[in-house]
Scaffold this motif. Structure first.
Motif, PDB file in Angstrom:
ATOM      1  N   LYS A 155     -46.100  11.586 -44.627  1.00 46.70           N
ATOM      2  CA  LYS A 155     -47.188  10.624 -44.749  1.00 46.70           C
ATOM      3  C   LYS A 155     -47.373   9.867 -43.435  1.00 46.70           C
ATOM      4  O   LYS A 155     -46.404   9.404 -42.829  1.00 46.70           O
ATOM      5  CB  LYS A 155     -46.898   9.632 -45.878  1.00 46.70           C
ATOM      6  CG  LYS A 155     -46.931  10.274 -47.252  1.00 46.70           C
ATOM      7  CD  LYS A 155     -46.707   9.249 -48.345  1.00 46.70           C
ATOM      8  CE  LYS A 155     -46.761   9.904 -49.720  1.00 46.70           C
ATOM      9  NZ  LYS A 155     -46.537   8.923 -50.815  1.00 46.70           N
ATOM     10  N   ILE A 156     -48.612   9.774 -42.987  1.00 44.89           N
ATOM     11  CA  ILE A 156     -48.945   9.000 -41.792  1.00 44.89           C
ATOM     12  C   ILE A 156     -50.120   8.105 -42.124  1.00 44.89           C
ATOM     13  O   ILE A 156     -50.880   8.399 -43.054  1.00 44.89           O
ATOM     14  CB  ILE A 156     -49.283   9.915 -40.582  1.00 44.89           C
ATOM     15  CG1 ILE A 156     -50.495  10.800 -40.906  1.00 44.89           C
ATOM     16  CG2 ILE A 156     -48.092  10.763 -40.179  1.00 44.89           C
ATOM     17  CD1 ILE A 156     -51.021  11.580 -39.716  1.00 44.89           C
ATOM     18  N   PRO A 157     -50.278   7.011 -41.417  1.00 45.85           N
ATOM     19  CA  PRO A 157     -51.404   6.113 -41.713  1.00 45.85           C
ATOM     20  C   PRO A 157     -52.740   6.750 -41.359  1.00 45.85           C
ATOM     21  O   PRO A 157     -52.815   7.608 -40.475  1.00 45.85           O
ATOM     22  CB  PRO A 157     -51.124   4.897 -40.819  1.00 45.85           C
ATOM     23  CG  PRO A 157     -50.274   5.420 -39.715  1.00 45.85           C
ATOM     24  CD  PRO A 157     -49.440   6.507 -40.323  1.00 45.85           C
ATOM     25  N   LYS A 158     -53.766   6.338 -42.068  1.00 47.23           N
ATOM     26  CA  LYS A 158     -55.107   6.823 -41.760  1.00 47.23           C
ATOM     27  C   LYS A 158     -55.656   5.968 -40.625  1.00 47.23           C
ATOM     28  O   LYS A 158     -55.885   4.770 -40.775  1.00 47.23           O
ATOM     29  CB  LYS A 158     -56.011   6.722 -42.995  1.00 47.23           C
ATOM     30  CG  LYS A 158     -57.353   7.402 -42.807  1.00 47.23           C
ATOM     31  CD  LYS A 158     -58.139   7.433 -44.103  1.00 47.23           C
ATOM     32  CE  LYS A 158     -59.461   8.163 -43.910  1.00 47.23           C
ATOM     33  NZ  LYS A 158     -60.237   8.222 -45.181  1.00 47.23           N
ATOM     34  N   ARG A 159     -55.863   6.599 -39.467  1.00 45.56           N
ATOM     35  CA  ARG A 159     -56.295   5.875 -38.271  1.00 45.56           C
ATOM     36  C   ARG A 159     -57.676   6.338 -37.836  1.00 45.56           C
ATOM     37  O   ARG A 159     -58.007   7.520 -37.938  1.00 45.56           O
ATOM     38  CB  ARG A 159     -55.301   6.091 -37.129  1.00 45.56           C
ATOM     39  CG  ARG A 159     -53.946   5.461 -37.368  1.00 45.56           C
ATOM     40  CD  ARG A 159     -52.984   5.736 -36.231  1.00 45.56           C
ATOM     41  NE  ARG A 159     -52.238   6.963 -36.422  1.00 45.56           N
ATOM     42  CZ  ARG A 159     -50.932   7.102 -36.266  1.00 45.56           C
ATOM     43  NH1 ARG A 159     -50.199   6.072 -35.918  1.00 45.56           N
ATOM     44  NH2 ARG A 159     -50.338   8.262 -36.439  1.00 45.56           N
ATOM     45  N   SER A 160     -58.451   5.400 -37.337  1.00 44.77           N
ATOM     46  CA  SER A 160     -59.763   5.748 -36.805  1.00 44.77           C
ATOM     47  C   SER A 160     -59.580   6.407 -35.436  1.00 44.77           C
ATOM     48  O   SER A 160     -58.503   6.341 -34.831  1.00 44.77           O
ATOM     49  CB  SER A 160     -60.625   4.487 -36.662  1.00 44.77           C
ATOM     50  OG  SER A 160     -60.069   3.621 -35.687  1.00 44.77           O
ATOM     51  N   GLU A 161     -60.624   7.037 -34.947  1.00 48.99           N
ATOM     52  CA  GLU A 161     -60.583   7.673 -33.627  1.00 48.99           C
ATOM     53  C   GLU A 161     -60.249   6.648 -32.545  1.00 48.99           C
ATOM     54  O   GLU A 161     -59.487   6.917 -31.616  1.00 48.99           O
ATOM     55  CB  GLU A 161     -61.928   8.348 -33.322  1.00 48.99           C
ATOM     56  CG  GLU A 161     -62.159   9.655 -34.053  1.00 48.99           C
ATOM     57  CD  GLU A 161     -61.301  10.783 -33.505  1.00 48.99           C
ATOM     58  OE1 GLU A 161     -60.900  10.719 -32.334  1.00 48.99           O
ATOM     59  OE2 GLU A 161     -61.025  11.722 -34.268  1.00 48.99           O
TER      60      GLU A 161
END
Length: 350
Positions: free
Chosen positions: A122-128
């Protein structure tokens, strides 16, 4: 002659045959209800009954099973392409595609390839933007504070029980029907009580924890009074008398409130400026691994607390039991983690 080996399936068929023959007048449902208590599937029981009525023996006839099908070179290449670096295929789907049993697919992959089933991380959802800035800001932190000891702080929730910890959601039994309910069932309240724990650590040690009941958020006043003034400042005085450290909070709004920043500056506490602080980079903050390690110890052997007070005492005890060398190794890894993101970027960019 060697001793004949009877499979579990044959043994089950013989028992069903015998029971059905002795109780045939009571109907098929009677036999089904008798063996369903052993958790034998309904379709299996009725299939055995039909087999009995057709006059077939309970013992399996030699060579009556499905003919083994080997995967040739052409299909083997297709199999590799289908499975390698893929999350859209299952063994059963592949078995239907190649017209063979799914166990044959499994054996082929295991014996002739290095392809293995892996668990997604699991990894965080990051914006570009966050992904791009993570590399820039981690590089900035690495260059600016590479000779400092990192002090990290964070909060995490603890519940009375924790079935998601590895090993706490399984049990062993030779007969599920005889297993006590307390073993085979994991009770879960819809709104389970939990406690929030705040802590900070560095290569030199661990601070005193701060606990707060669920529903009572850590706002800027609480963070400043209970965490910074009562916990962080004494921790720095005890372990970091010289300015050999840098305090790295996460980007929670309460952590960079004006009252908090003013106090840190007034006390000349070295901290990461908000503009230099990368968002959503848990891979650089080993305190995330610290929580996993602590929770594994707290809920070891499927521990369950009866009250929040008991849970707090358990957490305090487990903090004292933590291997100081492991904690030191974790906190010392910040520089290496920052350097990796600085050079390679976050995981999504690799």
């Amino acid at each position: 002659m060697g001793k004949q080996i009877i499979s579990n399936q044959e043994e089950l068929r013989e028992r069903v045959y015998k029971f059905y023959k002795e109780n045939k007048s009571k109907g098929k449902a009677h036999t089904f209800h008798h063996f369903s208590s052993e958790l034998v599937p309904k379709t299996t029981i009725y299939r055995i009954i039909r087999r009995s009525e057709s006059g077939k023996s309970a013992k399996r006839k030699q060579g009556s099973g499905r003919v083994a099908k080997k995967i040739d070179k052409k299909n083997f290449k297709k199999l590799l392409k289908l499975f390698n670096h893929s999350d859209t295929i299952s063994l059963r789907q592949a078995g239907r595609k190649f017209d063979c049993h799914h166990s044959n697919i499994s054996k082929t992959l295991k014996k002739h390839t290095s392809i293995r089933l892996r668990k997604k991380q699991k990894i965080p959802k990051r914006s570009e933007t966050q992904q791009d800035m993570a590399k820039v800001k981690c590089g900035r932190l690495y260059r600016k504070f590479k000779d400092k000891k990192w002090i990290l702080d964070d909060e995490s929730y603890f519940t009375l029980s924790h079935g998601t910890i590895g090993g706490n959601n399984t049990f062993y039994s030779n007969n599920v029907n005889e297993t006590p309910p307390s073993i085979k069932y994991s009770q879960k309240s819809k709104y389970e009580q939990k406690i929030l724990c705040w802590i900070c650590f560095s290569p030199s040690g661990i601070s005193q924890p701060y606990f707060r009941e669920s529903g009572l958020a850590i706002n800027q006043e609480i963070y400043l009074t209970e965490c910074i003034k009562k916990k962080l400042v004494p921790f720095i005085k005890k372990y970091h008398s010289e300015e050999d450290y840098i305090f790295w909070p996460d980007l929670a709004s309460s952590h960079y409130a004006k009252t908090v920043i003013d106090f840190l500056q007034q006390k000349q506490i070295c901290f990461v400026d908000k503009k230099d602080n990368p968002a959503n980079v848990p891979e650089c903050r080993p305190i995330e691994d610290f929580w996993s390690m602590l929770k594994g110890l707290v809920y070891k052997n499927n521990y369950q607390a009866n009250s929040l007070e008991q849970l707090v005492e358990r957490i305090k005890l487990c903090i004292k039991k933590l291997d100081k060398n492991v904690v030191q190794e974790l906190s010392n890894s910040v520089k290496k983690r920052l350097d990796k993101v600085r050079r390679e970027g976050v995981i999504e960019k690799n």
